[in-house]
Every structure is written in structure tokens, then in C-alpha cells.
Design a protein around this motif. Structure first.
Motif, PDB file in Angstrom:
ATOM      1  N   ILE A  79     -37.728   5.769 -40.647  1.00 54.17           N
ATOM      2  CA  ILE A  79     -37.621   4.403 -41.167  1.00 54.17           C
ATOM      3  C   ILE A  79     -37.779   3.438 -40.004  1.00 54.17           C
ATOM      4  N   PHE A  80     -38.519   2.364 -40.230  1.00 55.39           N
ATOM      5  CA  PHE A  80     -38.652   1.334 -39.213  1.00 55.39           C
ATOM      6  C   PHE A  80     -38.872  -0.009 -39.910  1.00 55.39           C
ATOM      7  N   TRP A  81     -38.937  -1.093 -39.129  1.00 58.40           N
ATOM      8  CA  TRP A  81     -38.992  -2.431 -39.693  1.00 58.40           C
ATOM      9  C   TRP A  81     -39.637  -3.384 -38.693  1.00 58.40           C
ATOM     10  N   ILE A 121     -25.775   0.603 -46.280  1.00 55.85           N
ATOM     11  CA  ILE A 121     -26.979   0.916 -45.522  1.00 55.85           C
ATOM     12  C   ILE A 121     -27.117  -0.002 -44.303  1.00 55.85           C
ATOM     13  N   GLY A 122     -26.345  -1.089 -44.282  1.00 57.56           N
ATOM     14  CA  GLY A 122     -26.340  -1.935 -43.085  1.00 57.56           C
ATOM     15  C   GLY A 122     -25.835  -1.153 -41.873  1.00 57.56           C
ATOM     16  N   TRP A 123     -24.783  -0.350 -42.077  1.00 62.01           N
ATOM     17  CA  TRP A 123     -24.251   0.481 -41.003  1.00 62.01           C
ATOM     18  C   TRP A 123     -25.256   1.568 -40.629  1.00 62.01           C
ATOM     19  N   ALA A 124     -25.905   2.156 -41.625  1.00 62.03           N
ATOM     20  CA  ALA A 124     -26.934   3.170 -41.353  1.00 62.03           C
ATOM     21  C   ALA A 124     -28.088   2.563 -40.564  1.00 62.03           C
ATOM     22  N   ARG A 131     -30.477   4.525 -32.141  1.00 66.55           N
ATOM     23  CA  ARG A 131     -31.340   5.663 -31.821  1.00 66.55           C
ATOM     24  C   ARG A 131     -32.670   5.200 -31.244  1.00 66.55           C
ATOM     25  N   TYR A 132     -33.251   4.146 -31.823  1.00 65.16           N
ATOM     26  CA  TYR A 132     -34.542   3.664 -31.338  1.00 65.16           C
ATOM     27  C   TYR A 132     -34.402   3.008 -29.965  1.00 65.16           C
TER      28      TYR A 132
END
Length: 223
Positions: A79-81, A121-124, A131-132
Motif C-alpha cells: 500500500i502506498f499514497w 486504519i489510521g494507526w495501521a 516502515r517506509y
């Protein structure tokens, strides 16, 4: 593809209730990309988050001189943004390019806002950001402190480890190698033949052959 089953088995979506997963599935934009097709380009204001269902996407940074650097590769499940997902009008610092046929699921910030507000999912997402950041730190350390031959050795080791054969086809061009190790095409070529001259690898027109794995490991700084 049943997106609900994808969400159920993915740790990022684990905090969501079933009706929230159904909401995400209803509002998902599934996009198929051909090889070398861009999902978004450097400089875009791109307020989206994406999940890779299959394939790979490379994050490519182009310098002011026009030299590309492949910062990282996102694979199935990643997942990325874009920065504009968090702050409007922030440009994307890299381009997102498929290096093979790839399928992604995309959501806008406005779509995810109701779920982010609840915090699950904010915490996730915060953990993913950490990690990134750590991945980027490793890349910066290699570029800053490892010589080009060591970076090339590490790249070659990764490719040789993906197969049991001592020979791998030359699917990477010199431009591809240069973009992955942060140098020019000419330096990549010299480094490749530096390894060949020392009988660590053999370079032919169609393949690379590993001759001395231990020397390649030592050169890469592996233990």
C-alpha cells in the motif's frame, strides 16, 4: 476479484468491521496498468492511496539532469499514497510506474476520511509510514556510504538468489541497472566489467553467469 476476501486477509484492513470493508469495496477504483504505464507522475498532486493486487510498481525519482533513480519497488499486497493524500497541493516527489502488467485498487482521501477518523486504519497507516521511512533510510545509507561496485554486487545477488541457476538472462539493461543503483549508464557498465575482469561474474550478450559467489557477497558487504 472479490475485494472483501482481499481485505479480510490483509493486515492493513484487519481493524475494519465487515460493513466498513463493504464500504471500501463499493468505492474502490480498480485499474489495470500495462508495463511502463504510469499510475501517477512526479510533480502531480495526487490525493490517493493504492493497494497492489498483482504486479509491481516502481517509485522512480528523476533528477534535474534527467537521470532516473528507482527508489523502491512495491509488490502485490503493498500500500502506498501520494503526499496530497495528507496535505492538499503537495506534489508527488516520485513517479509510480508499472514494470509489468499490474492491477491496483485506488481510493481518494475523501473516500477514506470516515474510516481514518475512527483511528483503526489510521494507526495501521502510521505503522506503514514508519516502515517506509526505515526503508528509505537504508537506501540513503547505501547511496551515501557504499561505492557503486558494492551497490551493483548487492543488486546482482538479489537477482541470482531468485533462481537456483548460476546464470540469469540479461533482462536488465545498463540503464535499468544505473537507475537501481543510483549512477550513470557509463559507470554501471564499467562496474559490471570490473566484476567480470576479476572473475566474479561472466558477462555475455544474453546472460550473466555467477562464478564466485563468496567474492560477490563480500563486495556487497553481506555477511
Amino acid at each position: 476479484m472479490n475485494l472483501i476476501s482481499v481485505f479480510t486477509s490483509h493486515p492493513f484492513f484487519e481493524p475494519l468491521a465487515e460493513h466498513e470493508k463493504a464500504y471500501l469495496a463499493r468505492h474502490a477504483l480498480v485499474r489495470k496498468l500495462a508495463r511502463e504505464e504510469y499510475l501517477a507522475t512526479q510533480g502531480d498532486c495526487w490525493p490517493y492511496l493504492f493497494l497492489i493486487l498483482e504486479g509491481e510498481i516502481e517509485a522512480v525519482k528523476v533528477s534535474t539532469e534527467g537521470r532516473p533513480l528507482i527508489v523502491t519497488t512495491f509488490v502485490s499486497g503493498d500500500i502506498f499514497w501520494g503526499p496530497a493524500f495528507f496535505e492538499a497541493d503537495l506534489p508527488l516527489p516520485i513517479s509510480l510506474e508499472a514494470n509489468q502488467p499490474t492491477t491496483v485498487v485506488i481510493w481518494s482521501r475523501s473516500t477514506l476520511d470516515p474510516l481514518l477518523a475512527k483511528g483503526g486504519i489510521g494507526w495501521a497507516l502510521a505503522r506503514l509510514m514508519l516502515r517506509y521511512m526505515l526503508r528509505a533510510n537504508v537506501l540513503l545509507e547505501r547511496l551515501a556510504f557504499q561505492p557503486v561496485t558494492a551497490r551493483l554486487a548487492r543488486l546482482l545477488l538479489e537477482h541470482f538468489q531468485s533462481t537456483e541457476s548460476p546464470a540469469i538472462p540479461r533482462t536488465l539493461t545498463l540503464d535499468d541497472i544505473a537507475a537501481r543503483i543510483g549512477t550513470t549508464r557509463e559507470v554501471a557498465c564499467r562496474s559490471l566489467y570490473y566484476l567480470a575482469d576479476r572473475k566474479i561474474i561472466d558477462v555475455t550478450r544474453t546472460e550473466l553467469v555467477l562464478i564466485d559467489r563468496e567474492s560477490l557477497i563480500q563486495l556487497a558487504g553481506e555477511t
